[in-house]
Write a protein that holds these residues in place. Structure first.
Motif, PDB file in Angstrom:
ATOM      1  N   UNK A 254       1.691  -7.584  -9.802  1.00 61.99           N
ATOM      2  CA  UNK A 254       2.981  -7.994 -10.348  1.00 61.99           C
ATOM      3  C   UNK A 254       3.419  -9.234  -9.596  1.00 61.99           C
ATOM      4  N   UNK A 255       3.358 -10.375 -10.252  1.00 64.62           N
ATOM      5  CA  UNK A 255       3.743 -11.625  -9.594  1.00 64.62           C
ATOM      6  C   UNK A 255       2.840 -11.919  -8.417  1.00 64.62           C
ATOM      7  N   UNK A 256       3.433 -12.046  -7.233  1.00 63.81           N
ATOM      8  CA  UNK A 256       2.649 -12.356  -6.032  1.00 63.81           C
ATOM      9  C   UNK A 256       2.319 -11.092  -5.237  1.00 63.81           C
ATOM     10  N   UNK A 257       2.514  -9.925  -5.845  1.00 63.15           N
ATOM     11  CA  UNK A 257       2.237  -8.667  -5.156  1.00 63.15           C
ATOM     12  C   UNK A 257       1.121  -7.885  -5.841  1.00 63.15           C
ATOM     13  N   UNK A 258       0.267  -7.302  -5.014  1.00 62.08           N
ATOM     14  CA  UNK A 258      -0.748  -6.364  -5.475  1.00 62.08           C
ATOM     15  C   UNK A 258      -0.301  -5.003  -4.968  1.00 62.08           C
ATOM     16  N   UNK A 259      -0.130  -4.073  -5.892  1.00 58.54           N
ATOM     17  CA  UNK A 259       0.354  -2.748  -5.546  1.00 58.54           C
ATOM     18  C   UNK A 259      -0.799  -1.760  -5.612  1.00 58.54           C
ATOM     19  N   UNK A 260      -0.999  -1.005  -4.527  1.00 61.76           N
ATOM     20  CA  UNK A 260      -2.066  -0.016  -4.432  1.00 61.76           C
ATOM     21  C   UNK A 260      -1.427   1.318  -4.098  1.00 61.76           C
ATOM     22  N   UNK A 261      -1.608   2.311  -4.964  1.00 58.42           N
ATOM     23  CA  UNK A 261      -0.974   3.597  -4.712  1.00 58.42           C
ATOM     24  C   UNK A 261      -1.819   4.731  -5.244  1.00 58.42           C
TER      25      UNK A 261
ATOM     26  N   UNK B 257       0.822  -1.207   0.000  1.00 63.66           N
ATOM     27  CA  UNK B 257       0.000   0.000   0.000  1.00 63.66           C
ATOM     28  C   UNK B 257       0.858   1.261   0.000  1.00 63.66           C
ATOM     29  N   UNK B 258       0.439   2.235  -0.805  1.00 59.33           N
ATOM     30  CA  UNK B 258       0.980   3.587  -0.752  1.00 59.33           C
ATOM     31  C   UNK B 258       2.420   3.736  -1.183  1.00 59.33           C
ATOM     32  N   UNK B 259       3.184   4.484  -0.371  1.00 59.83           N
ATOM     33  CA  UNK B 259       4.567   4.787  -0.739  1.00 59.83           C
ATOM     34  C   UNK B 259       5.419   3.522  -0.828  1.00 59.83           C
ATOM     35  N   UNK B 260       5.083   2.486  -0.090  1.00 58.34           N
ATOM     36  CA  UNK B 260       5.804   1.212  -0.209  1.00 58.34           C
ATOM     37  C   UNK B 260       5.596   0.612  -1.602  1.00 58.34           C
TER      38      UNK B 260
ATOM     39  N   UNK C 189       8.338  -0.133  -4.474  1.00 55.65           N
ATOM     40  CA  UNK C 189       8.451  -1.498  -5.004  1.00 55.65           C
ATOM     41  C   UNK C 189       8.421  -1.530  -6.530  1.00 55.65           C
ATOM     42  N   UNK C 190       7.709  -0.590  -7.144  1.00 52.29           N
ATOM     43  CA  UNK C 190       7.598  -0.547  -8.604  1.00 52.29           C
ATOM     44  C   UNK C 190       7.712   0.901  -9.049  1.00 52.29           C
ATOM     45  N   UNK C 191       8.879   1.255  -9.533  1.00 53.61           N
ATOM     46  CA  UNK C 191       9.131   2.648  -9.897  1.00 53.61           C
ATOM     47  C   UNK C 191       8.299   3.121 -11.082  1.00 53.61           C
ATOM     48  N   UNK C 192       7.756   2.201 -11.871  1.00 53.95           N
ATOM     49  CA  UNK C 192       6.927   2.613 -13.019  1.00 53.95           C
ATOM     50  C   UNK C 192       5.513   3.008 -12.590  1.00 53.95           C
ATOM     51  N   UNK C 193       5.166   2.735 -11.358  1.00 50.65           N
ATOM     52  CA  UNK C 193       3.842   3.072 -10.849  1.00 50.65           C
ATOM     53  C   UNK C 193       3.627   4.589 -10.803  1.00 50.65           C
ATOM     54  N   UNK C 194       4.663   5.338 -10.452  1.00 49.96           N
ATOM     55  CA  UNK C 194       4.552   6.795 -10.404  1.00 49.96           C
ATOM     56  C   UNK C 194       4.247   7.360 -11.790  1.00 49.96           C
ATOM     57  N   UNK C 195       4.854   6.804 -12.826  1.00 51.65           N
ATOM     58  CA  UNK C 195       4.587   7.257 -14.195  1.00 51.65           C
ATOM     59  C   UNK C 195       3.139   6.972 -14.582  1.00 51.65           C
TER      60      UNK C 195
END
Length: 163
Positions: free
Chosen positions: A120-127, A85-88, A92-98
């Motif tokens: 991405x793989x076994x991670x769900x990224x929420x930002x 979640x969030x800034x983590x 974890x994925x620098x392309x998320x900001x773009x």
């Protein structure tokens, strides 16, 4: 009838047209999944992580672990499913900001709120683009899983049951 809580998000990368294999967050009331949030997170970013843990437990009976300290984050098992979640997630994925910059309003009157959900793989990224938006991303994930909030009390809450 109870079904395993399964996350099947589309990746926002080049292969966004094809669904990835389902990622099991909870299976038969058991989980190894972890919610990860930066130890220096803002108020709403921390609340987002806490609410994911709360509502997954209400849905399935399984309580997700919360990694919210540097030691807990360092001790994570690489193969365990993670909801970051969030800034983590942004770390974890620098392309998320773009991706966020791409969908955020270009000349906002007050501020540009935008969210991104990515698997991405076994991670769900929420930002999101700010502390509030990180919470909006978590709320969107819970909405996709069937949670609804009609009134600001338990009576106005709808939480589906899944194992």
């Amino acid at each position: 009838m109870r079904f395993p809580l399964v996350l099947a998000l589309f990746s926002l990368t080049a292969a966004h047209a094809a669904a990835q294999d389902a990622l099991k967050i909870v299976d038969d009331g058991k989980t190894t999944a972890v919610v990860v949030v930066d130890p220096k997170a803002g108020k709403w970013e921390k609340q987002a992580a806490t609410d994911i843990v709360k509502y997954v437990e209400l849905m399935s009976g399984a309580k997700l672990a919360l990694a919210d300290t540097d030691a807990a984050i360092a001790a994570l098992k690489a193969d365990a499913p993670q909801i970051v979640v969030g800034s983590a997630a942004l770390k974890a994925d620098t392309t998320l900001q773009a991706a966020l910059d791409k969908v955020a309003k270009k000349e906002p009157t007050l501020r540009a709120d935008a969210i991104a959900l990515r698997r991405t793989g076994n991670r769900v990224l929420l930002a999101g683009t700010n502390d509030d938006s990180h919470y909006y991303a978590a709320a969107e994930l819970l909405r996709r899983w069937g949670c609804r909030w009609y009134l600001p009390t338990d009576i106005g809450e709808v939480v589906p049951e899944a194992k």
